[in-house]
Design a protein around this motif. Structure first.
Motif, PDB file in Angstrom:
ATOM      1  N   ILE A 406       0.748  -1.090  -0.086  1.00  0.00           N
ATOM      2  CA  ILE A 406      -0.020  -0.013  -0.080  1.00  0.00           C
ATOM      3  C   ILE A 406       0.920   1.418   0.124  1.00  0.00           C
ATOM      4  O   ILE A 406       0.495   2.241  -0.830  1.00  0.00           O
ATOM      5  CB  ILE A 406      -0.944  -0.023   1.315  1.00  0.00           C
ATOM      6  CG1 ILE A 406      -1.877  -1.083   1.179  1.00  0.00           C
ATOM      7  CG2 ILE A 406      -1.656   1.352   1.421  1.00  0.00           C
ATOM      8  CD1 ILE A 406      -2.928  -1.255   2.232  1.00  0.00           C
ATOM      9  N   GLU A 407       1.945   1.330   0.865  1.00  0.00           N
ATOM     10  CA  GLU A 407       2.775   2.302   0.754  1.00  0.00           C
ATOM     11  C   GLU A 407       3.550   2.716  -0.663  1.00  0.00           C
ATOM     12  O   GLU A 407       3.582   4.041  -0.932  1.00  0.00           O
ATOM     13  CB  GLU A 407       4.109   2.340   1.849  1.00  0.00           C
ATOM     14  CG  GLU A 407       3.349   2.246   3.480  1.00  0.00           C
ATOM     15  CD  GLU A 407       4.634   2.014   4.299  1.00  0.00           C
ATOM     16  OE1 GLU A 407       4.508   2.452   5.411  1.00  0.00           O
ATOM     17  OE2 GLU A 407       5.511   1.052   4.051  1.00  0.00           O
ATOM     18  N   LYS A 408       3.752   1.650  -1.150  1.00  0.00           N
ATOM     19  CA  LYS A 408       4.341   1.788  -2.669  1.00  0.00           C
ATOM     20  C   LYS A 408       3.333   2.396  -3.595  1.00  0.00           C
ATOM     21  O   LYS A 408       3.771   3.190  -4.211  1.00  0.00           O
ATOM     22  CB  LYS A 408       4.855   0.688  -3.051  1.00  0.00           C
ATOM     23  CG  LYS A 408       5.724   0.655  -4.186  1.00  0.00           C
ATOM     24  CD  LYS A 408       6.268  -0.659  -4.761  1.00  0.00           C
ATOM     25  CE  LYS A 408       7.200  -0.675  -6.096  1.00  0.00           C
ATOM     26  NZ  LYS A 408       7.633  -1.901  -6.453  1.00  0.00           N
ATOM     27  N   LEU A 409       2.100   1.857  -3.398  1.00  0.00           N
ATOM     28  CA  LEU A 409       1.159   2.430  -4.247  1.00  0.00           C
ATOM     29  C   LEU A 409       0.764   3.723  -4.063  1.00  0.00           C
ATOM     30  O   LEU A 409       0.468   4.624  -5.029  1.00  0.00           O
ATOM     31  CB  LEU A 409      -0.064   1.611  -4.380  1.00  0.00           C
ATOM     32  CG  LEU A 409      -0.127  -0.064  -4.803  1.00  0.00           C
ATOM     33  CD1 LEU A 409      -1.324  -0.832  -4.317  1.00  0.00           C
ATOM     34  CD2 LEU A 409      -0.055   0.121  -6.352  1.00  0.00           C
ATOM     35  N   LEU A 410       0.964   4.305  -2.716  1.00  0.00           N
ATOM     36  CA  LEU A 410       0.526   5.641  -2.450  1.00  0.00           C
ATOM     37  C   LEU A 410       1.631   6.614  -2.433  1.00  0.00           C
ATOM     38  O   LEU A 410       1.451   7.810  -2.388  1.00  0.00           O
ATOM     39  CB  LEU A 410      -0.014   5.702  -1.146  1.00  0.00           C
ATOM     40  CG  LEU A 410      -1.359   4.756  -0.734  1.00  0.00           C
ATOM     41  CD1 LEU A 410      -1.699   5.037   0.847  1.00  0.00           C
ATOM     42  CD2 LEU A 410      -2.516   5.315  -1.800  1.00  0.00           C
ATOM     43  N   ASP A 411       2.779   6.019  -2.629  1.00  0.00           N
ATOM     44  CA  ASP A 411       4.044   6.862  -2.429  1.00  0.00           C
ATOM     45  C   ASP A 411       3.952   7.635  -1.099  1.00  0.00           C
ATOM     46  O   ASP A 411       4.610   8.720  -1.076  1.00  0.00           O
ATOM     47  CB  ASP A 411       4.200   7.594  -3.635  1.00  0.00           C
ATOM     48  CG  ASP A 411       5.797   8.210  -3.524  1.00  0.00           C
ATOM     49  OD1 ASP A 411       6.869   7.468  -3.270  1.00  0.00           O
ATOM     50  OD2 ASP A 411       5.774   9.374  -4.111  1.00  0.00           O
ATOM     51  N   HIS A 412       3.711   6.881  -0.025  1.00  0.00           N
ATOM     52  CA  HIS A 412       3.657   7.684   1.218  1.00  0.00           C
ATOM     53  C   HIS A 412       3.809   6.600   2.252  1.00  0.00           C
ATOM     54  O   HIS A 412       3.397   5.330   2.184  1.00  0.00           O
ATOM     55  CB  HIS A 412       2.338   8.390   1.247  1.00  0.00           C
ATOM     56  CG  HIS A 412       2.284   9.390   2.296  1.00  0.00           C
ATOM     57  ND1 HIS A 412       2.563   9.123   3.703  1.00  0.00           N
ATOM     58  CD2 HIS A 412       2.078  10.877   2.165  1.00  0.00           C
ATOM     59  CE1 HIS A 412       2.455  10.352   4.544  1.00  0.00           C
ATOM     60  NE2 HIS A 412       2.367  11.482   3.426  1.00  0.00           N
ATOM     61  N   GLU A 413       4.733   6.889   3.309  1.00  0.00           N
ATOM     62  CA  GLU A 413       4.838   5.976   4.481  1.00  0.00           C
ATOM     63  C   GLU A 413       3.529   5.873   5.205  1.00  0.00           C
ATOM     64  O   GLU A 413       2.832   6.927   5.498  1.00  0.00           O
ATOM     65  CB  GLU A 413       5.929   6.232   5.297  1.00  0.00           C
ATOM     66  CG  GLU A 413       6.241   5.588   6.586  1.00  0.00           C
ATOM     67  CD  GLU A 413       7.335   5.932   7.610  1.00  0.00           C
ATOM     68  OE1 GLU A 413       7.880   4.937   8.222  1.00  0.00           O
ATOM     69  OE2 GLU A 413       7.752   7.231   7.596  1.00  0.00           O
ATOM     70  N   ILE A 414       3.083   4.785   5.845  1.00  0.00           N
ATOM     71  CA  ILE A 414       2.141   4.686   6.995  1.00  0.00           C
ATOM     72  C   ILE A 414       2.735   4.611   8.168  1.00  0.00           C
ATOM     73  O   ILE A 414       3.395   3.746   8.724  1.00  0.00           O
ATOM     74  CB  ILE A 414       1.276   3.447   6.716  1.00  0.00           C
ATOM     75  CG1 ILE A 414       0.439   3.475   5.240  1.00  0.00           C
ATOM     76  CG2 ILE A 414       0.220   3.146   7.673  1.00  0.00           C
ATOM     77  CD1 ILE A 414      -0.251   2.240   4.761  1.00  0.00           C
ATOM     78  N   GLN A 415       2.346   5.640   9.167  1.00  0.00           N
ATOM     79  CA  GLN A 415       2.952   5.761  10.614  1.00  0.00           C
ATOM     80  C   GLN A 415       2.169   5.118  11.539  1.00  0.00           C
ATOM     81  O   GLN A 415       2.586   4.855  12.635  1.00  0.00           O
ATOM     82  CB  GLN A 415       3.175   7.063  10.876  1.00  0.00           C
ATOM     83  CG  GLN A 415       4.237   7.950  10.015  1.00  0.00           C
ATOM     84  CD  GLN A 415       3.636   8.470   8.780  1.00  0.00           C
ATOM     85  OE1 GLN A 415       2.506   8.380   8.347  1.00  0.00           O
ATOM     86  NE2 GLN A 415       4.391   9.282   7.949  1.00  0.00           N
ATOM     87  N   PHE A 416       0.988   4.995  11.541  1.00  0.00           N
ATOM     88  CA  PHE A 416       0.239   4.402  12.509  1.00  0.00           C
ATOM     89  C   PHE A 416      -0.761   3.164  12.032  1.00  0.00           C
ATOM     90  O   PHE A 416      -1.294   3.194  10.766  1.00  0.00           O
ATOM     91  CB  PHE A 416      -0.960   5.335  12.871  1.00  0.00           C
ATOM     92  CG  PHE A 416      -2.012   4.842  13.995  1.00  0.00           C
ATOM     93  CD1 PHE A 416      -1.895   4.892  15.262  1.00  0.00           C
ATOM     94  CD2 PHE A 416      -3.186   4.338  13.639  1.00  0.00           C
ATOM     95  CE1 PHE A 416      -2.751   5.054  16.358  1.00  0.00           C
ATOM     96  CE2 PHE A 416      -4.179   4.084  14.534  1.00  0.00           C
ATOM     97  CZ  PHE A 416      -3.952   4.367  15.814  1.00  0.00           C
ATOM     98  N   ILE A 417      -0.797   2.087  12.684  1.00  0.00           N
ATOM     99  CA  ILE A 417      -1.469   0.928  12.559  1.00  0.00           C
ATOM    100  C   ILE A 417      -2.228   0.302  13.309  1.00  0.00           C
ATOM    101  O   ILE A 417      -2.035   0.195  14.516  1.00  0.00           O
ATOM    102  CB  ILE A 417      -0.848  -0.091  11.863  1.00  0.00           C
ATOM    103  CG1 ILE A 417       0.297   0.181  10.618  1.00  0.00           C
ATOM    104  CG2 ILE A 417      -1.419  -1.358  11.405  1.00  0.00           C
ATOM    105  CD1 ILE A 417       1.634  -0.092  10.691  1.00  0.00           C
TER     106      ILE A 417
END
Length: 433
Positions: A406-417
Motif C-alpha cells: 500500500i505504501e508503494k502504491l500511495l508513495d507515502h509511509e504509513i505511520q499508524f496501524i
C-alpha cells in the motif's frame, strides 16, 4: 499546535479511533463541519460510544470540545447524545463543551424536507441515499440565509429575530404545502421550540473562534475533527453523491472558526479495505463476489454508525486513495482495521481501473465512473491473530508486505496501524505525532 484528522476515502475510515487516541495529548478537540448524518465509534473497555455530533475528545475528562462554525447542529439530536453519555457517567458541562455562536441550527423542518424529497426520488430510483437527517436542507438554507445560527438563540426577545423567524416560516410553509402538500407549521410552535433550545443551550453558546485563538496563543494542542472523507466533499467528492459541506483539511481552520491559522499536521485516515455508505459510484464493490463481501462485512462489522445501514465493501482501492490523499494533503497516514483481514488466505488490492481497454491510474470524480472496472493484484494473507502486536516488528511478514505494498502504491509511509478496536490495540512506525 493545530492538527487535522481527516478521511481519505468515503468516510467511516475509523477517524474516531484515531482522534480518541490523539485526544489523550490534546487540550481541545473541534468538529469543523457536517452534522449528525454520520458518526464515530469509539470502544473503551467494554463500552462502545457512537458519537454523531460530539467530538471524540468528549470521552477524555481534561479535553474541551467545540462544535465549530462550519457545522449544522440538530439540537434535539444533540440533547439525546448528551443525555446518553451522561447516563454512562461522562460529564458534559459548559466547561468541557462549547458551541459556536456562528454554527447553523438544523431546524425542525429540515428533517421533514429531507424525508419527503428522498421518498419522492425513491419512486423512480434516483434517490441520493440520504440519511434523512436534514443536513443538505440545513446547509441549503444557510446559504440562502433562511435559517438561524446558534447565537440567534441568545436574542429571541429582540424584534429582528422575530421578523426573521416569520420570514423563514412563511417561505418554508410555501415550500412544504405547495410542493409536498403538508400542513403548515405555526409560528407559536416555532417560537416555543426556539425558546426550549435557548433554555437548554444558552450557557454553552459562545465565541469559540476567540476561545481557540487564545488557546493557540497559549500554545495549547488543538485537534480538528472531520466528518466523512474526501470522496464526500461537496467540491472534490463524487458529486452529487456527497455531503453538503467541505470535508477537506484546508477547510478545517475555517470551519473551526480560526481562518488563516496554519495546520501543523494533517493525519489522513485509511481503512485496510474499502467501505462506502450511501449511493454513488464505488468501483471497489465490483472487484469481488457477493460472498466475499458478505464475509468482509461481518468480519469488520461494517454497518453505519449513524444509520445502521450495511456498508458497501471492497478491497483497498489505491486509485481512490491516491486522490483522497492529494485532496487532504496529509503528511501522516493512519491505517485502521488491519486485523479484519487476518483470516484471509489471499488479499486483493485495486491497483488501477479499466475503462473498456484503457487503463486508468488517476481518480477523477467528474468523469462517468459507472463504467469503470477495478484491476486487482493479489497478495498473500497472514492468517493469524495480530491484535496483540504492539510494534511493527511483531507483525507477520505478510502483514508487513501488505502495508508496504500500500505504501508503494500511495508513495507515502504509513505511520499508524490499528490492529483492534480497543484503545491500546495499535502500533506506530516512523515519525508519528
Amino acid at each position: 499546535m493545530l492538527t487535522a484528522v481527516t478521511g481519505i476515502n468515503w468516510g467511516d475510515e475509523g477517524k474516531g479511533r484515531v482522534i480518541d487516541l490523539l485526544a489523550e495529548q490534546a487540550d481541545i478537540v473541534v468538529r469543523y463541519q457536517g452534522g449528525n448524518n454520520a458518526g464515530h465509534t469509539v470502544v473503551v473497555g467494554r463500552d462502545k460510544y457512537v458519537l454523531n455530533l460530539l467530538p471524540s475528545g468528549i470521552l477524555h475528562p481534561d479535553v474541551t470540545c467545540v462544535l465549530g462554525d462550519g457545522m449544522v447542529i440538530d439540537l434535539e439530536h444533540l440533547t439525546k447524545e448528551i443525555e446518553a453519555l451522561r447516563g454512562k457517567g461522562i460529564p458534559i458541562t459548559p466547561e468541557n463543551l462549547k458551541l459556536s455562536k456562528r454554527a447553523t441550527i438544523s431546524m425542525p423542518w429540515h428533517r421533514v424536507q429531507d424525508e419527503l424529497e428522498e421518498a419522492r426520488l425513491e419512486k423512480d430510483g434516483s434517490a441520493f441515499g440520504s440519511t434523512r437527517r436534514g443536513i443538505a436542507y440545513a446547509y441549503s438554507d444557510k446559504y440562502r440565509k433562511k435559517t438561524l445560527r446558534l447565537g440567534d438563540l441568545l436574542h429571541l426577545n429582540e424584534g429582528y429575530i422575530h421578523n426573521r423567524l416569520h420570514m423563514m416560516l412563511d417561505a418554508k410553509n410555501m415550500e412544504l404545502s405547495g410542493c409536498y402538500h403538508q400542513e403548515p407549521m405555526s409560528y407559536p410552535a416555532l417560537l416555543s421550540w426556539c425558546e426550549k433550545q435557548a433554555a437548554a443551550f444558552s450557557a454553552y453558546i459562545c465565541d469559540t473562534g476567540a476561545f481557540l485563538r487564545n488557546a493557540l496563543a497559549d500554545h495549547k494542542k488543538v485537534l480538528l475533527e472531520a466528518q466523512l472523507g474526501a470522496m464526500r466533499d461537496i467540491d472534490y467528492g463524487i458529486f452529487p453523491y456527497t455531503s453538503s459541506s467541505s470535508t477537506i483539511s484546508a477547510y478545517g481552520p475555517i470551519g473551526a472558526g480560526i481562518p488563516g491559522a496554519p495546520l501543523s499536521h494533517v493525519v489522513g485516515v485509511l481503512k485496510a479495505y474499502s467501505t462506502c455508505v450511501g449511493a454513488g459510484p464505488f468501483t471497489a464493490e465490483k472487484a469481488m463476489s457477493e460472498s466475499w463481501k458478505d464475509d468482509l462485512r461481518r468480519a469488520g462489522n461494517e454497518y453505519g454508525a449513524a444509520t445502521g445501514r450495511p456498508r458497501r465493501v471492497g478491497p483497498f482501492d489505491a486509485v481512490a486513495s491516491r486522490y483522497g490523499l492529494q485532496c487532504q494533503n496529509a503528511d501522516r497516514i493512519a491505517l485502521t482495521k488491519l486485523d479484519v483481514l487476518s483470516s484471509m488466505k489471499e488479499i486483493p488490492i485495486i491497483t488501477e481501473y479499466l475503462q473498456h481497454t484503457k487503463h486508468i491510474m488517476d481518480f477523477d470524480p467528474t468523469d462517468n465512473m459507472d463504467n469503470l472496472l477495478p484491476v486487482i493484484d493479489i497478495v498473500p494473507g497472514w492468517q493469524q491473530d495480530i491484535s496483540h502486536c504492539r510494534s511493527y516488528d511483531e507483525l507477520p511478514d505478510n502483514a508487513k508486505r501488505y502495508i508496504e505494498t500500500i505504501e508503494k502504491l500511495l508513495d507515502h509511509e504509513i505511520q499508524f496501524i490499528s490492529v483492534g478496536a480497543e484503545r491500546n490495540q495499535y502500533l506506530t512506525k516512523g515519525e508519528w505525532l
